[in-house]
Design a protein around this motif. Structure first.
Motif, PDB file in Angstrom:
ATOM      1  N   ILE A  10       0.954  -1.300  -0.098  1.00  0.00           N
ATOM      2  CA  ILE A  10       0.013  -0.417   0.141  1.00  0.00           C
ATOM      3  C   ILE A  10       0.343   1.582  -0.465  1.00  0.00           C
ATOM      4  N   PHE A  11       1.842   0.274   0.663  1.00  0.00           N
ATOM      5  CA  PHE A  11       2.795   2.322   0.944  1.00  0.00           C
ATOM      6  C   PHE A  11       3.492   2.633  -0.047  1.00  0.00           C
ATOM      7  N   ASN A  12       4.392   1.773  -0.949  1.00  0.00           N
ATOM      8  CA  ASN A  12       5.003   1.643  -2.439  1.00  0.00           C
ATOM      9  C   ASN A  12       3.505   2.786  -3.150  1.00  0.00           C
ATOM     10  N   LEU A  13       2.657   1.445  -3.417  1.00  0.00           N
ATOM     11  CA  LEU A  13       1.761   2.195  -4.413  1.00  0.00           C
ATOM     12  C   LEU A  13       1.272   3.374  -4.106  1.00  0.00           C
ATOM     13  N   LEU A  14       1.059   4.180  -2.663  1.00  0.00           N
ATOM     14  CA  LEU A  14       1.128   5.588  -2.978  1.00  0.00           C
ATOM     15  C   LEU A  14       2.055   6.566  -3.188  1.00  0.00           C
ATOM     16  N   SER A  15       3.300   6.028  -2.347  1.00  0.00           N
ATOM     17  CA  SER A  15       4.317   6.508  -1.689  1.00  0.00           C
ATOM     18  C   SER A  15       5.536   6.835  -3.106  1.00  0.00           C
ATOM     19  N   GLU A  16       5.443   5.752  -4.076  1.00  0.00           N
ATOM     20  CA  GLU A  16       6.025   6.496  -5.513  1.00  0.00           C
ATOM     21  C   GLU A  16       5.080   7.307  -6.638  1.00  0.00           C
ATOM     22  N   GLY A  17       4.002   7.554  -6.660  1.00  0.00           N
ATOM     23  CA  GLY A  17       2.989   8.560  -7.516  1.00  0.00           C
ATOM     24  C   GLY A  17       3.696   9.455  -7.172  1.00  0.00           C
ATOM     25  N   VAL A  18       4.047   9.885  -5.877  1.00  0.00           N
ATOM     26  CA  VAL A  18       3.867  11.137  -5.958  1.00  0.00           C
ATOM     27  C   VAL A  18       6.058  11.636  -5.979  1.00  0.00           C
ATOM     28  N   GLU A  20       7.086  14.292  -4.439  1.00  0.00           N
ATOM     29  CA  GLU A  20       7.898  14.636  -3.227  1.00  0.00           C
ATOM     30  C   GLU A  20       8.983  13.399  -2.747  1.00  0.00           C
ATOM     31  N   GLY A  21       9.878  13.576  -1.770  1.00  0.00           N
ATOM     32  CA  GLY A  21      10.576  12.842  -0.913  1.00  0.00           C
ATOM     33  C   GLY A  21       9.552  12.208  -0.194  1.00  0.00           C
ATOM     34  N   ILE A  22       9.557  11.227  -0.094  1.00  0.00           N
ATOM     35  CA  ILE A  22       8.794  10.684   1.303  1.00  0.00           C
ATOM     36  C   ILE A  22       9.057   9.953   2.701  1.00  0.00           C
ATOM     37  N   ILE A  23       9.711  10.589   3.803  1.00  0.00           N
ATOM     38  CA  ILE A  23      10.205  10.308   4.333  1.00  0.00           C
ATOM     39  C   ILE A  23       9.641   9.550   5.747  1.00  0.00           C
ATOM     40  N   VAL A  24       9.898   8.470   6.041  1.00  0.00           N
ATOM     41  CA  VAL A  24       8.728   8.184   7.706  1.00  0.00           C
ATOM     42  C   VAL A  24       9.970   8.203   8.941  1.00  0.00           C
ATOM     43  N   THR A  34      10.589   4.836   2.529  1.00  0.00           N
ATOM     44  CA  THR A  34      11.581   6.456   2.594  1.00  0.00           C
ATOM     45  C   THR A  34      10.308   5.831   0.567  1.00  0.00           C
ATOM     46  N   ASN A  35      10.513   6.298  -0.254  1.00  0.00           N
ATOM     47  CA  ASN A  35      10.083   6.266  -1.455  1.00  0.00           C
ATOM     48  C   ASN A  35      11.079   6.865  -2.513  1.00  0.00           C
ATOM     49  N   SER A  36      11.332   6.199  -3.704  1.00  0.00           N
ATOM     50  CA  SER A  36      12.396   6.521  -4.235  1.00  0.00           C
ATOM     51  C   SER A  36      12.466   8.385  -4.886  1.00  0.00           C
ATOM     52  N   SER A  37      11.730   8.790  -4.646  1.00  0.00           N
ATOM     53  CA  SER A  37      11.973  10.130  -4.610  1.00  0.00           C
ATOM     54  C   SER A  37      12.931  10.625  -3.786  1.00  0.00           C
ATOM     55  N   ALA A  38      12.665   9.696  -2.411  1.00  0.00           N
ATOM     56  CA  ALA A  38      13.554  10.868  -1.126  1.00  0.00           C
ATOM     57  C   ALA A  38      14.968  10.033  -1.131  1.00  0.00           C
ATOM     58  N   GLU A  39      14.582   8.719  -2.023  1.00  0.00           N
ATOM     59  CA  GLU A  39      16.441   7.958  -2.305  1.00  0.00           C
ATOM     60  C   GLU A  39      16.999   8.846  -3.068  1.00  0.00           C
ATOM     61  N   GLN A  40      16.343   8.886  -3.997  1.00  0.00           N
ATOM     62  CA  GLN A  40      17.036   9.836  -5.735  1.00  0.00           C
ATOM     63  C   GLN A  40      17.782  11.263  -4.786  1.00  0.00           C
ATOM     64  N   MET A  41      16.684  12.041  -4.119  1.00  0.00           N
ATOM     65  CA  MET A  41      17.037  12.932  -3.618  1.00  0.00           C
ATOM     66  C   MET A  41      18.141  13.577  -2.996  1.00  0.00           C
ATOM     67  N   PHE A  42      18.849  11.936  -1.392  1.00  0.00           N
ATOM     68  CA  PHE A  42      19.542  12.262  -1.327  1.00  0.00           C
ATOM     69  C   PHE A  42      20.639  10.926  -1.189  1.00  0.00           C
ATOM     70  N   GLY A  43      20.453  10.427  -2.757  1.00  0.00           N
ATOM     71  CA  GLY A  43      21.480   9.773  -3.100  1.00  0.00           C
ATOM     72  C   GLY A  43      21.356   8.805  -2.957  1.00  0.00           C
ATOM     73  N   TYR A  44      20.478   7.888  -2.469  1.00  0.00           N
ATOM     74  CA  TYR A  44      20.701   6.493  -2.025  1.00  0.00           C
ATOM     75  C   TYR A  44      20.760   5.416  -2.571  1.00  0.00           C
ATOM     76  N   ASP A  45      20.551   4.183  -2.470  1.00  0.00           N
ATOM     77  CA  ASP A  45      19.907   3.005  -2.968  1.00  0.00           C
ATOM     78  C   ASP A  45      18.773   2.823  -2.777  1.00  0.00           C
ATOM     79  N   LYS A  46      17.875   1.811  -3.501  1.00  0.00           N
ATOM     80  CA  LYS A  46      16.402   0.970  -2.392  1.00  0.00           C
ATOM     81  C   LYS A  46      16.905   0.888  -1.617  1.00  0.00           C
ATOM     82  N   LEU A 118       7.690  15.042   4.236  1.00  0.00           N
ATOM     83  CA  LEU A 118       7.352  15.074   2.627  1.00  0.00           C
ATOM     84  C   LEU A 118       8.115  15.861   1.887  1.00  0.00           C
ATOM     85  N   ILE A 119       9.255  16.059   1.308  1.00  0.00           N
ATOM     86  CA  ILE A 119      10.550  17.018   1.085  1.00  0.00           C
ATOM     87  C   ILE A 119      10.577  16.975  -0.259  1.00  0.00           C
TER      88      ILE A 119
END
Ligand code: ADP
Length: 504
Positions: A10-18, A20-24, A34-46, A118-119
């Protein structure tokens, strides 16, 4: 962690669509999702961030405060935007810092508290803002006047400080005005015609000069550079205005100077031409003036040699007199020329003495009598014996003999020359009146010019020097020389000698 694993899909489904970076994070600030936007933003792998402390993503210098902020936030447990006007920064895996904006959303899940951040990476927006404020500063601080007006309503939408200062209207006032309201040379329709090529896209800029009218009613010349532009989705025009008051003044001054110099040059050229003419005239005069007496002298000398006998004494006397006369004449001309030279160089010493006027008048008339033509006579006042005059004797003699000689020269036989003496409170006037050929009207203004001779006098001997030096000497001594004359009627020359002489 388990909670999120359970709900991962559910989280993935919701978060990958936005975007913004999401970090919980949990209440201990460990990252639980985290969602992948956040990972990319901060330069980390999945999933690389899962389980790491939130501090990993915050530059060291902010850490101290940050922990405290999160704690108090968790206690209050409300949704809000982070930062409160402060700039927030994150740190990427590679150590690079970047500006970010974060919104925090606390929530409860299965009895535990979490915070979802939300970042947004605002690096680009910051750069744009910096650039914008840079341009805004340039716009406002520019020493040129800048006016922006709407392409449709033509009302000003922005006007920089320098423009407001010079034109005298505030931005609020200007926003109710259009360019033709500050350009007295333009009506609305004329202005529309002017900018039509820009509106129609036929030209991409316009440059013209006109006037700007200030609020206080004064005007100033301007050079206008006009270009189409856009403000948001509205078409606009940007006008950069140069106040060319100084340039215009300078140009006008320059034009005036050029005009004056041209006139001076033209005058100098005319003078130069006149001078050349005079020189030519002078040379021919001198040769003529010297030739005639010299050939008379030569004739007399030749004849003198032939009269050898005692009874020819009378003839010898006649020729000796002629020679004396001619030599004296040559001497006079030479003295006149030397006087010119002395006057020009200013090397003259006048001697003011008091003497009876009759002394000089008698002397001059005595000498003049020898030059009278047939039937000519000089009338002069007999009752001037008690008139004393303070003046330079030699000058008065030179002036009077010149004037009387002219009267004789330029009058016919059987005419009368009058010498009049008039005594005023403040001056003594001497008038020499003849009934001779007079001076043609067109020549009168040149008569005191050196070497000038009137058209009707050219058949009479002369140099054109006498009047010139007479006037100069008199003026040097504070006296004046004037005349009036009518052609074929006669001339009157007037010498005025003030009582109180200026001998400086
Ligand atoms: P000059 O008599 O040697 O030519 P002057 O300087 O004395 O030179 O006079 C300048 C000119 O003024 C004369 O050539 C003549 O044309 C004119 N002029 C002067 N005095 C008289 C006069 N009394 N009547 C007519 N013309 C005169």
């Amino acid at each position: 962690m388990q909670v999120f694993e359970k709900n991962n899909n559910i989280f993935n489904l919701l978060s990958e669509g936005v975007s913004e970076g999401i970090i919980v994070v949990n209440t201990e600030q460990f990252i639980t999702a985290t969602n992948s936007s956040a990972e990319q933003m901060f330069g980390y792998d999945k999933n690389e961030l899962i389980g790491k402390h939130l501090d990993t993503l915050i530059p060291k210098r902010y850490l101290k405060n940050h922990g405290h902020h999160v704690d108090s936030f968790v206690k209050k447990s409300e949704k809000r935007q982070m930062g409160h006007g402060r700039d927030l920064y994150g740190i990427r895996k590679n150590g690079e810092e970047f500006a970010l904006e974060a919104g925090l959303n606390p929530f409860e899940l299965f009895g535990s508290t979490y915070i979802m951040a939300l970042i947004i990476d605002i690096t680009e927006r910051k750069a744009r803002e910096r650039e914008l404020s840079h341009w805004a500063r340039i716009f406002d601080e520019s020493l040129n006047e800048i006016y922006v007006f709407d392409a449709e309503s033509l009302l000003f939408t922005n006007v920089n400080k320098e423009a407001q200062r010079n034109i005298g209207y505030s931005i609020e006032e200007l926003m109710t005005m259009a360019p033709f309201d500050i350009k007295p040379e333009f009506e609305r329709s004329e202005f529309l015609n002017l900018i039509a090529p820009l509106q129609e896209g036929k030209e991409d800029k316009l440059k013209f000069e006109t006037l700007h009218g200030r609020k206080d009613g004064s005007t100033y010349p301007v050079e206008v550079h006009l270009q189409p532009s856009a403000v948001g989705d509205r078409n606009a025009f940007v006008a950069i205005i140069l106040d060319i008051t100084e340039r215009t003044n300078y140009t006008q001054k320059l034009e005036k100077t050029v005009e004056e110099r041209t006139k001076q040059l033209r005058d100098a050229l005319i003078k130069e031409k006149e001078l050349n003419e005079l020189k030519t005239r002078f040379l021919s005069l001198v040769s003529h003036e010297f030739k005639t007496p010299l050939s008379a002298i030569l004739t007399s000398v030749t004849l003198l040699g032939k009269y050898t006998t005692a009874d020819q004494q009378e003839k010898r006397d006649k020729h000796v007199a002629t020679i004396q006369n001619k030599v004296k004449y040559l001497d006079t001309i030479l003295n006149d020329f030397l006087s010119v030279e002395r006057l020009a160089s200013g090397k003259i010493n006048y001697k003011i003495e008091t003497f009876p006027l009759s002394k000089i008048v008698n002397e001059v008339i005595y000498n003049a009598n020898m030059l009278l033509k047939n039937g000519q006579r000089i009338r002069y006042p007999e009752d001037i014996d008690d008139i004393l005059i303070a003046f330079d004797e030699k000058t008065l003699e030179l002036v009077l003999s010149n004037l009387i000689h002219n009267a004789i020269k330029y009058s016919p036989e059987d005419s009368t020359i009058d010498i009049l003496v008039e005594k005023d409170i403040d001056k003594l006037s001497l008038k020499i009146v003849d009934t001779g050929m007079g001076i043609p009207k067109s020549d009168q203004k040149h008569i005191f010019n050196r070497y000038f001779r009137a058209e009707n006098a050219l058949l009479t001997q002369g140099t054109g020097i006498g009047l010139n030096i007479a006037k100069q000497h008199l003026e040097n001594l504070g006296a004046t020389l004037d005349f009036f004359s009518e052609e074929n009627k006669g001339s009157t020359f007037i010498v005025n000698i003030p009582k109180k002489l200026n001998t400086n």
